[in-house]
Design a protein around this motif. Structure first.
Motif, PDB file in Angstrom:
ATOM      1  N   THR A  51      35.103  -8.197   4.179  1.00  0.00           N
ATOM      2  CA  THR A  51      36.231  -9.125   4.178  1.00  0.00           C
ATOM      3  C   THR A  51      35.748 -10.561   4.297  1.00  0.00           C
ATOM      4  OG1 THR A  51      37.426  -7.405   5.397  1.00  0.00           O
ATOM      5  CG2 THR A  51      38.525  -9.522   5.155  1.00  0.00           C
ATOM      6  N   LEU A  52      34.774 -10.784   5.174  1.00  0.00           N
ATOM      7  CA  LEU A  52      34.229 -12.133   5.333  1.00  0.00           C
ATOM      8  C   LEU A  52      33.673 -12.625   4.002  1.00  0.00           C
ATOM      9  CD1 LEU A  52      32.435 -11.679   8.769  1.00  0.00           C
ATOM     10  CD2 LEU A  52      34.195 -13.378   8.288  1.00  0.00           C
ATOM     11  N   ARG A  53      32.942 -11.727   3.337  1.00  0.00           N
ATOM     12  CA  ARG A  53      32.337 -12.065   2.065  1.00  0.00           C
ATOM     13  C   ARG A  53      33.408 -12.444   1.035  1.00  0.00           C
ATOM     14  NH1 ARG A  53      27.345 -12.115   1.443  1.00  0.00           N
ATOM     15  NH2 ARG A  53      27.078 -11.386   3.572  1.00  0.00           N
ATOM     16  N   SER A  55      36.626 -13.402   1.651  1.00  0.00           N
ATOM     17  CA  SER A  55      37.642 -14.415   1.967  1.00  0.00           C
ATOM     18  C   SER A  55      37.139 -15.644   2.692  1.00  0.00           C
ATOM     19  CB  SER A  55      38.746 -13.782   2.835  1.00  0.00           C
ATOM     20  OG  SER A  55      39.211 -12.590   2.266  1.00  0.00           O
ATOM     21  N   CYS A  56      35.968 -15.604   3.295  1.00  0.00           N
ATOM     22  CA  CYS A  56      35.630 -16.664   4.240  1.00  0.00           C
ATOM     23  C   CYS A  56      34.381 -17.471   3.897  1.00  0.00           C
ATOM     24  CB  CYS A  56      35.425 -16.074   5.638  1.00  0.00           C
ATOM     25  SG  CYS A  56      36.629 -14.809   6.057  1.00  0.00           S
ATOM     26  N   ILE A  57      33.410 -16.834   3.211  1.00  0.00           N
ATOM     27  CA  ILE A  57      32.128 -17.514   3.064  1.00  0.00           C
ATOM     28  C   ILE A  57      32.201 -18.733   2.155  1.00  0.00           C
ATOM     29  CG2 ILE A  57      30.743 -15.477   3.619  1.00  0.00           C
ATOM     30  CD1 ILE A  57      30.168 -15.166   0.641  1.00  0.00           C
ATOM     31  N   GLY A  67      29.935 -24.846   6.341  1.00  0.00           N
ATOM     32  CA  GLY A  67      29.969 -25.517   5.048  1.00  0.00           C
ATOM     33  C   GLY A  67      31.103 -26.491   5.155  1.00  0.00           C
ATOM     34  N   MET A  68      32.116 -26.276   4.342  1.00  0.00           N
ATOM     35  CA  MET A  68      33.306 -27.110   4.452  1.00  0.00           C
ATOM     36  C   MET A  68      34.013 -26.809   5.790  1.00  0.00           C
ATOM     37  SD  MET A  68      36.779 -26.310   3.356  1.00  0.00           S
ATOM     38  CE  MET A  68      38.191 -27.347   3.614  1.00  0.00           C
ATOM     39  N   GLY A  69      33.904 -25.573   6.234  1.00  0.00           N
ATOM     40  CA  GLY A  69      34.438 -25.192   7.555  1.00  0.00           C
ATOM     41  C   GLY A  69      33.288 -25.094   8.545  1.00  0.00           C
ATOM     42  N   ARG A  93      44.881 -26.725  10.699  1.00  0.00           N
ATOM     43  CA  ARG A  93      44.545 -27.854   9.820  1.00  0.00           C
ATOM     44  C   ARG A  93      44.010 -27.369   8.475  1.00  0.00           C
ATOM     45  NH1 ARG A  93      41.586 -31.784  14.087  1.00  0.00           N
ATOM     46  NH2 ARG A  93      40.634 -29.831  14.716  1.00  0.00           N
ATOM     47  N   GLN A  94      42.714 -27.589   8.156  1.00  0.00           N
ATOM     48  CA  GLN A  94      42.178 -27.208   6.842  1.00  0.00           C
ATOM     49  C   GLN A  94      41.911 -25.712   6.724  1.00  0.00           C
ATOM     50  OE1 GLN A  94      41.799 -29.571   4.301  1.00  0.00           O
ATOM     51  NE2 GLN A  94      42.976 -30.650   5.860  1.00  0.00           N
ATOM     52  N   MET A  95      41.996 -25.008   7.818  1.00  0.00           N
ATOM     53  CA  MET A  95      41.735 -23.574   7.818  1.00  0.00           C
ATOM     54  C   MET A  95      43.007 -22.845   7.387  1.00  0.00           C
ATOM     55  SD  MET A  95      39.988 -20.800   8.764  1.00  0.00           S
ATOM     56  CE  MET A  95      40.634 -19.145   8.918  1.00  0.00           C
TER      57      MET A  95
HETATM   58  C1  HEC Z   1      39.563 -23.132   2.509  1.00  0.00           C
HETATM   59  C2  HEC Z   1      38.415 -23.052   3.374  1.00  0.00           C
HETATM   60  C3  HEC Z   1      38.402 -21.982   4.444  1.00  0.00           C
HETATM   61  C4  HEC Z   1      38.499 -20.619   4.285  1.00  0.00           C
HETATM   62  C5  HEC Z   1      38.667 -19.822   2.995  1.00  0.00           C
HETATM   63  C6  HEC Z   1      38.350 -20.057   5.622  1.00  0.00           C
HETATM   64  N1  HEC Z   1      38.209 -21.063   6.544  1.00  0.00           N
HETATM   65 FE1  HEC Z   1      37.997 -20.819   8.558  1.00  0.00          FE
HETATM   66  N2  HEC Z   1      38.070 -22.847   8.812  1.00  0.00           N
HETATM   67  C7  HEC Z   1      38.099 -23.763   7.795  1.00  0.00           C
HETATM   68  C8  HEC Z   1      38.124 -25.092   8.370  1.00  0.00           C
HETATM   69  C9  HEC Z   1      38.139 -26.397   7.602  1.00  0.00           C
HETATM   70  C10 HEC Z   1      38.126 -24.924   9.778  1.00  0.00           C
HETATM   71  C11 HEC Z   1      38.230 -26.009  10.850  1.00  0.00           C
HETATM   72  C12 HEC Z   1      39.687 -26.092  11.250  1.00  0.00           C
HETATM   73  C13 HEC Z   1      40.029 -27.287  12.107  1.00  0.00           C
HETATM   74  O1  HEC Z   1      39.583 -28.384  11.806  1.00  0.00           O
HETATM   75  O2  HEC Z   1      40.787 -27.118  13.061  1.00  0.00           O
HETATM   76  C14 HEC Z   1      38.069 -23.495  10.004  1.00  0.00           C
HETATM   77  C15 HEC Z   1      38.039 -22.924  11.269  1.00  0.00           C
HETATM   78  C16 HEC Z   1      37.825 -21.576  11.506  1.00  0.00           C
HETATM   79  C17 HEC Z   1      37.636 -20.994  12.803  1.00  0.00           C
HETATM   80  C18 HEC Z   1      37.566 -21.755  14.120  1.00  0.00           C
HETATM   81  C19 HEC Z   1      36.160 -22.307  14.247  1.00  0.00           C
HETATM   82  C20 HEC Z   1      35.958 -23.257  15.386  1.00  0.00           C
HETATM   83  O3  HEC Z   1      34.781 -23.541  15.679  1.00  0.00           O
HETATM   84  O4  HEC Z   1      36.941 -23.755  15.963  1.00  0.00           O
HETATM   85  C21 HEC Z   1      37.475 -19.653  12.623  1.00  0.00           C
HETATM   86  C22 HEC Z   1      37.234 -18.596  13.695  1.00  0.00           C
HETATM   87  C23 HEC Z   1      37.570 -19.401  11.202  1.00  0.00           C
HETATM   88  N3  HEC Z   1      37.797 -20.599  10.550  1.00  0.00           N
HETATM   89  C24 HEC Z   1      37.466 -18.157  10.629  1.00  0.00           C
HETATM   90  C25 HEC Z   1      37.661 -17.906   9.284  1.00  0.00           C
HETATM   91  C26 HEC Z   1      37.683 -16.573   8.697  1.00  0.00           C
HETATM   92  C27 HEC Z   1      37.427 -15.299   9.465  1.00  0.00           C
HETATM   93  C28 HEC Z   1      37.964 -16.727   7.381  1.00  0.00           C
HETATM   94  C29 HEC Z   1      38.162 -15.627   6.341  1.00  0.00           C
HETATM   95  C30 HEC Z   1      39.193 -14.645   6.633  1.00  0.00           C
HETATM   96  C31 HEC Z   1      38.088 -18.149   7.117  1.00  0.00           C
HETATM   97  N4  HEC Z   1      37.903 -18.837   8.301  1.00  0.00           N
HETATM   98  C32 HEC Z   1      38.359 -18.701   5.892  1.00  0.00           C
HETATM   99  C33 HEC Z   1      38.108 -23.505   6.438  1.00  0.00           C
HETATM  100  C34 HEC Z   1      38.232 -22.251   5.863  1.00  0.00           C
END
Ligand code: HEC
Length: 118
Positions: A51-53, A55-57, A67-69, A93-95
């Motif tokens: 799932t991480l691969r 949706s998240c990486i 990276g961007m996150g 926010r961007q997440m």
């Molecule tokens: C479109 C880009 C994007 C995707 C896709 C994404 N994230 Fe994120 N994620 C972010 C960003 C940007 C932040 C920082 C959010 C903030 O500024 O509050 C974040 C924050 C997080 C955090 C909190 C980290 C912290 O140090 O506070 C977690 C946990 C997380 N993401 C998990 C995931 C997981 C698990 C997935 C896949 C299911 C995922 N993210 C998919 C961009 C993304």
């Protein structure tokens, strides 16, 4: 006489507090909405990695190095499993929020997996 006024005020304040407790717009419901409860799951690391691969990486890096996150490779040292679940489900926010794209159990499984990354 003064005692009487004081206790009158006290009871008035209590009554007001009770009334506010019941009339302020669904504060408890709001909190429940913000903090979804995580379903109980047993960790399936292979499924979590898949799932991480998928949706998240793209945002968090192929080794979860960031990276961007932000980096997630030590996220378990910073956040508990419920907070991680909450962010994945609701976004921040961007997440993006994943509650409409992933099953609650899938989110719980990755939250559990990530909480062990420390
Ligand atoms: C479109 C880009 C994007 C995707 C896709 C994404 N994230 Fe994120 N994620 C972010 C960003 C940007 C932040 C920082 C959010 C903030 O500024 O509050 C974040 C924050 C997080 C955090 C909190 C980290 C912290 O140090 O506070 C977690 C946990 C997380 N993401 C998990 C995931 C997981 C698990 C997935 C896949 C299911 C995922 N993210 C998919 C961009 C993304």
């Amino acid at each position: 006489m003064q005692k009487w006024i004081m206790s009158g005020l006290f009871f008035f304040a209590c009554a007001l507090a009770v009334v506010l407790m019941f009339t302020l717009p669904g504060r408890e419901a709001e909190i429940a909405e913000e903090k979804p409860t995580m379903p109980e799951v047993t960790l399936d690391a292979a499924a979590a990695e898949a799932t991480l691969r998928a949706s998240c990486i793209a945002c968090h890096g192929d080794q979860l190095q960031g990276g961007m996150g932000p980096a997630l490779d030590q996220i378990g040292a910073e956040m508990d499993v419920n907070s991680i679940y909450n962010i994945i489900a609701k976004g921040r926010r961007q997440m993006p929020a994943f509650e409409n794209q992933l099953q609650a159990e899938e989110i719980a499984n990755i939250a559990l997996y990530l909480s062990e990354q420390k």
